[in-house]
Write a protein that holds these residues in place. Sequence first.
Motif, PDB file in Angstrom:
ATOM      1  N   SER A   1     -26.910  11.115 -10.558  1.00  0.00           N
ATOM      2  CA  SER A   1     -27.191   9.923 -11.374  1.00  0.00           C
ATOM      3  C   SER A   1     -28.561  10.043 -12.029  1.00  0.00           C
ATOM      4  O   SER A   1     -28.714   9.789 -13.227  1.00  0.00           O
ATOM      5  CB  SER A   1     -27.157   8.662 -10.517  1.00  0.00           C
ATOM      6  OG  SER A   1     -25.909   8.522  -9.901  1.00  0.00           O
ATOM      7  N   ILE A   2     -29.538  10.443 -11.236  1.00  0.00           N
ATOM      8  CA  ILE A   2     -30.892  10.567 -11.764  1.00  0.00           C
ATOM      9  C   ILE A   2     -30.930  11.616 -12.870  1.00  0.00           C
ATOM     10  O   ILE A   2     -31.537  11.419 -13.927  1.00  0.00           O
ATOM     11  CB  ILE A   2     -31.868  10.921 -10.627  1.00  0.00           C
ATOM     12  CG1 ILE A   2     -31.976   9.717  -9.688  1.00  0.00           C
ATOM     13  CG2 ILE A   2     -33.236  11.310 -11.169  1.00  0.00           C
ATOM     14  CD1 ILE A   2     -32.656  10.032  -8.374  1.00  0.00           C
TER      15      ILE A   2
ATOM     16  N   ARG B   1     -28.428  12.561 -14.788  1.00  0.00           N
ATOM     17  CA  ARG B   1     -27.706  12.128 -15.985  1.00  0.00           C
ATOM     18  C   ARG B   1     -28.500  11.130 -16.820  1.00  0.00           C
ATOM     19  O   ARG B   1     -28.244  10.968 -18.015  1.00  0.00           O
ATOM     20  CB  ARG B   1     -26.362  11.511 -15.592  1.00  0.00           C
ATOM     21  CG  ARG B   1     -25.325  12.580 -15.260  1.00  0.00           C
ATOM     22  CD  ARG B   1     -24.024  11.952 -14.827  1.00  0.00           C
ATOM     23  NE  ARG B   1     -22.995  12.959 -14.584  1.00  0.00           N
ATOM     24  CZ  ARG B   1     -21.825  12.678 -14.022  1.00  0.00           C
ATOM     25  NH1 ARG B   1     -21.536  11.434 -13.664  1.00  0.00           N
ATOM     26  NH2 ARG B   1     -20.928  13.628 -13.832  1.00  0.00           N
ATOM     27  N   ARG B   2     -29.445  10.438 -16.206  1.00  0.00           N
ATOM     28  CA  ARG B   2     -30.260   9.490 -16.973  1.00  0.00           C
ATOM     29  C   ARG B   2     -31.060  10.192 -18.046  1.00  0.00           C
ATOM     30  O   ARG B   2     -31.495   9.590 -19.010  1.00  0.00           O
ATOM     31  CB  ARG B   2     -31.233   8.773 -16.048  1.00  0.00           C
ATOM     32  CG  ARG B   2     -30.515   7.801 -15.194  1.00  0.00           C
ATOM     33  CD  ARG B   2     -31.425   7.174 -14.198  1.00  0.00           C
ATOM     34  NE  ARG B   2     -30.587   6.411 -13.297  1.00  0.00           N
ATOM     35  CZ  ARG B   2     -31.028   5.545 -12.431  1.00  0.00           C
ATOM     36  NH1 ARG B   2     -32.303   5.331 -12.326  1.00  0.00           N
ATOM     37  NH2 ARG B   2     -30.190   4.886 -11.674  1.00  0.00           N
TER      38      ARG B   2
ATOM     39  N   LEU C   1     -30.295   1.540 -15.982  1.00  0.00           N
ATOM     40  CA  LEU C   1     -31.529   2.117 -15.453  1.00  0.00           C
ATOM     41  C   LEU C   1     -32.419   1.049 -14.832  1.00  0.00           C
ATOM     42  O   LEU C   1     -33.507   1.343 -14.343  1.00  0.00           O
ATOM     43  CB  LEU C   1     -32.302   2.818 -16.573  1.00  0.00           C
ATOM     44  CG  LEU C   1     -31.488   3.777 -17.436  1.00  0.00           C
ATOM     45  CD1 LEU C   1     -32.374   4.421 -18.485  1.00  0.00           C
ATOM     46  CD2 LEU C   1     -30.840   4.834 -16.576  1.00  0.00           C
TER      47      LEU C   1
END
Lengths: 231, 294
Positions: free
Chosen positions: A76-77, A79-80, A108
């Motif tokens: 997730s981090i 992909r941000r 976010l």
Amino acid sequence: MDIRFSGVSKIFYPDITALEDVYLEIPKGEFVYLVGPTGSGKTTLLRCITREVAPTRGQITVGSFSLRKISRVDLSIFRRDIGIIFQDFCLLPHLNVFENVAFVLEVLGAPPREVKERTGEILDQVNLWRRRNLYPPQLSGGEQQRVAVARAIVNSPSVLLADEPTGNLDLHTAEEIMQLIMSINALGTTVIMATHNQYLVDAFRQRVIGIRAGRVVRDEKRGRYSLDGEL
Amino acid sequence: MGSFKYALRDGTRLILRHWGLAFLTVITSMAVFYLIGASVLLVLNTRHIVNVLEGELSIQAYLAPNADYDAAARAVASVNHVTRVVIITQDMALERLRQRLPDRADVLTLLGENPLPSSLEVSIDRADSVESVVNALAAIPLINDIVYAGNLAEKLSKFSRFAGQFSLAMLFVAVTASAVVLFNTIRIAVYSKEEEIGIMLMVGATPTFVAMPFVLQGIILGGVGSLGASVFLALSYNGIITRLKDLIPFLPLLDRSTVVFELGVILVGAGATVSLIASLVAVETFTRRAMKPL
Ligand SMILES: Nc1ncnc2c1ncn2[C@@H]1O[C@H](COP(=O)(O)OP(=O)(O)OP(=O)(O)O)[C@@H](O)[C@H]1O
Ligand SMILES: [Mg+2]
């Protein structure tokens, strides 16, 4: 974030080879066109970078992330920091234009005021401010495309993956979108753009990676769309 | 805290969007938690009645004439389940009778020599051991006769134990049923936002962020259901208890307000917990699958 493919192959079940033994180095801040006939594996290559697709063989690293073994939270981090313009837009039909873009920032955890400001800014840049309350089905193809672009760049990602971002646009609008993407690139964002748009590739000369049947067949620093009339 | 605000907004939106389903879920969990609460109250009350009866439970063992009190008392005290033995001598028995008939002292003097037998007052620990204690006492030669209040208390205690087990089973079934209903409701909500979740995960939403609105939705539905159940339970328990008190005035029932209030708190807590777990499982299985690469 540098992107590195080493010996990446992807065989879809049961025996469709979408990528074969791909080695790539894309340093931070570079602009790369990905060209090749339809079905050659461009989308699959991009989806390997977002880890929607896991390679059958080989390794991919992006910045400090090794994508083979990455936890869900790390993913997730990671992909941000990656903006994606999907080939088929993937807009949410029951959210309006504004919400479609804003929700990337909400995800976010950005404070509402900031979300509002930043979304407004970006919609202005892609000339959609006046359409902000419309829903995707009410938009023209080109307008939907611009929403997809706005959503991908709203949080200023380190890497922008653009899958055919000018597919539905007339030349003029395509050029505008292209200018926008290049301006993002000028700010340091790595851009990988899969495209069939010969005009753009030849007008805005950049590094060109050509793939055929899953293999990298050429890689030129300032390439053209086709080599000797062949893709 | 932005995330929580978004989750709350999206959670309530989810409920409004599937309001029919939300309504059904609330009704179901309300019914389930009402059943649970009602059976708990039934159990608590029978326990209470049994306890009260047990406190008053004693066996009278009449001794043979001229029997040795202390020897008899020792023999009785050694019987299992006997908690207390009180010796009632002939004189004490007469005194008791005198107290019970204060204005008939004349009759008593007419009796001449004290005709009352001496006896032992035997207290026991549990209602359902009456039978075995009585049997043991009957085997003691110093004891002539045994009088006890029949086996009402014993039957009640058996019922109470059965009610306890039954409601435990009920509890299990009911909680499972409400968990399944909640799970399904949340899952439907999750699938209705399948696309959105997919894109959220692609742009970097953590699974927790994705799960929050759904979990909130679940907790709100389960919480409202169990809260409604508690309110209905309080109302109906008050009604039933007043009715019963009129009908059987001496029945020792549990004091209304505190018991029902505590039960309500527990029910709402249980409702929220069950829905938290059910909705977490529903979303987590989904996001886990969605994040798995091809
Ligand atoms: N999930 C999948 N399962 C099976 N085969 C797949 C899957 N995804 C892609 N493929 C196959 O992999 C090959 C490469 O597909 P890909 O979408 O990467 O092509 P592309 O270069 O993006 O084509 P286009 O220019 O038409 O977008 C195709 O033959 C396709 O059928
Ligand atoms: Mg493609």
